[in-house]
Design an enzyme around this catalytic site. Structure first.
Site, PDB file in Angstrom:
ATOM      1  N   HIS A 214       0.809  -1.219   0.000  1.00  0.00           N
ATOM      2  CA  HIS A 214       0.000   0.000   0.000  1.00  0.00           C
ATOM      3  C   HIS A 214       0.841   1.268   0.000  1.00  0.00           C
ATOM      4  CE1 HIS A 214       0.418  -0.374   4.476  1.00  0.00           C
ATOM      5  NE2 HIS A 214       0.366   0.952   4.443  1.00  0.00           N
ATOM      6  N   ASP A 247       0.174  -7.698   1.200  1.00  0.00           N
ATOM      7  CA  ASP A 247       0.571  -6.316   1.476  1.00  0.00           C
ATOM      8  C   ASP A 247       2.093  -6.190   1.577  1.00  0.00           C
ATOM      9  OD1 ASP A 247       0.252  -3.623   1.783  1.00  0.00           O
ATOM     10  OD2 ASP A 247      -0.119  -3.709   3.943  1.00  0.00           O
ATOM     11  N   SER A 330       4.537   2.668   7.877  1.00  0.00           N
ATOM     12  CA  SER A 330       4.277   1.528   6.992  1.00  0.00           C
ATOM     13  C   SER A 330       5.512   1.103   6.221  1.00  0.00           C
ATOM     14  CB  SER A 330       3.180   1.860   5.977  1.00  0.00           C
ATOM     15  OG  SER A 330       1.915   1.681   6.534  1.00  0.00           O
TER      16      SER A 330
END
Length: 487
Positions: A214, A247, A330
């Protein structure tokens, strides 16, 4: 509680295992501002709502906030003394409120806690916000500098000791000093100009960097990706491969330097609850930030989605940590006390309300990371073929709670066969309507939990499946099949 990444319900899982037929409806949530973090999908109806987020972390990606709006006043506008501080943000006093999407991870709404079909479990699947951030950082505040010129009478530690302080390699400072040069801040921008910021770490000496899918999703089709090291050196990069279901993504530096130092990968299977953790990332745009905590739990089922109608869900059996993880972390490494990578920071659960004038919610000590054993396998496949490979049982399951496990979907006229002909589940004798309650020694309380556990394995692995049919329990062995790609 509202989640920052609000939007659509968790989409069906990628076909490996086959796409679940029944998906929970999305719950109304507040509109999230554009940010690379994707909106959190709601928890499947009936799923008990844990204080975690696998999001449970949902990876949330969105458009980058407008730079002019997110940048905040410049340093030149700062005055001393500073103005009176604003009233305490909602997250400090516990008041609710709609959240907006956070650039490096968004919080997610906890749905009302339903009755669990299996009362013995504290939580089923958490829907957490991905922690990727928008370009510009969205800080909304100014760092003021004290210009007081009063002569100081204090004496520094260096002056007292006559030299620099030395820190052992096993200390947090020692681990950070060794790991920071091998982490990067990633900026990904799509062809339309939208994008976000995230973190990554050096995977090998060839210039491969591992991060979250992402983080770079906006730049997949004709976009631009750059990676900046703590010393300020910035490199253009290309996306080698990305796996939406896991992911995980891999980028490669163009004109990579010859002195890259890959981080040492640990063994996430041997991690124990209570082990010390160190997280590195760029929370709210503050690159090269180090935080510490412990492993709070293992095998947390986490479902995440960017909230778009075309998005597929990501599922993980995550490591939970209370190390402070915020929007912007992230893709960064979660390290053990020795500096070995044990996970990839991916999602957070956060209280409603934002801070720092941005409307973004921050860490409340519930962060989730993809176990490195799984991420390593995925990264190696992406480097080798550019495509992810998923393990599957060859059966679709519902995403709703209340069945006391993962129920194999019933046959219908408008959906594919719930049990793939000739697949692993069919060979083991599983049928539509069967409720899977265990995979090996892991209790299965929902479809997303089953998917996350299956994806911790590799195609060809043999697993024990315990299921219930007509009130009777039976255990069978099956060999996991495989599917290549996210389609």
């Amino acid at each position: 509680m509202s989640t920052e990444n609000e939007g659509t319900a968790v989409p069906p899982a990628p076909s490996a295992p086959p796409v679940p037929v029944e998906s929970p409806a999305a719950s109304p949530q507040a509109t999230a501002p554009e940010a690379p973090t994707t909106p959190l999908p709601p928890v499947p109806p009936g799923a008990p709502e844990p204080a975690q987020a696998g999001q449970a972390p949902a990876y949330a990606s969105g458009g980058a906030p407008d730079a002019a709006q997110s940048a905040g006043p410049g340093p030149e506008a700062a005055a001393w003394p500073p103005p009176q501080p604003p009233a305490a943000p909602a997250y400090m006093d516990g008041e609710g409120g709609g959240d907006t999407g956070a650039p490096w991870g968004a919080t997610y709404d906890q749905q009302p806690k339903p009755k669990s079909g299996r009362g013995g479990l504290f939580a089923a699947v958490l829907v957490a916000a991905l922690v990727a951030g928008g370009l510009g950082g969205g800080l909304g505040y100014t760092l003021a500098k004290d210009n007081d010129s009063t002569t100081s009478t204090t004496v520094s530690a260096a002056q007292q000791s006559g030299g620099d302080l030395k820190r052992d390699a096993g200390t947090v400072a020692g681990v950070a000093a060794k790991a920071l040069p091998s982490t990067v801040t990633i900026e990904a921008e799509g062809s339309s100009g939208e994008g976000g910021t995230g973190t990554g770490f050096v995977f090998d000496t060839q210039g491969h960097i591992v991060t979250n899918n992402h983080v770079v999703a906006d730049a997949v089709d004709g976009g631009k990706v750059t990676a900046t090291f703590p010393d300020g050196k910035k490199y253009d990069a290309e996306i080698v491969g990305h796996a939406q279901g896991y992911d995980v993504a891999v980028i490669k530096l163009k004109n990579a330097p010859s002195d890259l130092q890959p981080l040492t990968l640990g063994d996430s299977d041997k991690v124990a609850v209570g082990d010390s953790t160190i997280a590195i990332g760029a929370p709210f745009g503050l690159s090269n930030t180090v935080t510490t905590g412990i492993i709070s739990a293992k095998n947390r089922p986490v479902a995440s989605s960017d909230g778009s109608s075309s998005s597929k869900a990501s599922y993980m059996s995550a490591l939970q940590t209370d190390a402070s993880i915020n929007p912007g972390n992230s893709g960064g490494p979660l390290l053990d006390a020795s500096g070995n990578v044990i996970g990839i920071n991916s999602a957070i659960q956060s209280s409603s309300g934002g801070g720092l004038g941005t409307g973004q919610a921050g860490s409340i000590g519930l962060g989730f990371a993809i176990p490195i054993n799984q991420a390593k396998y995925v990264a190696q496949q992406l480097i080798k073929t550019g495509q992810p490979v998923y393990a599957k049982i060859g059966a679709s399951v519902t995403l709703t709670e209340g069945a006391g496990g993962a129920q194999i979907s019933q046959k219908s006229d408008d959906s594919p066969e719930p049990v793939e002909a000739g697949g692993p589940a069919a060979a083991a004798g599983l049928k539509p309507g069967d409720v899977i309650t265990k995979l090996d020694d892991h209790v299965i309380d929902s479809g997303p939990t089953l998917i996350g556990e299956i994806w911790t394995h590799k195609p060809g692995d043999k697993v024990q499946i315990t299921y219930e049919r007509d009130g009777k329990s039976k255990t069978v062995e099956l060999t996991l099949g495989s599917r290549e790609g996210d389609s």
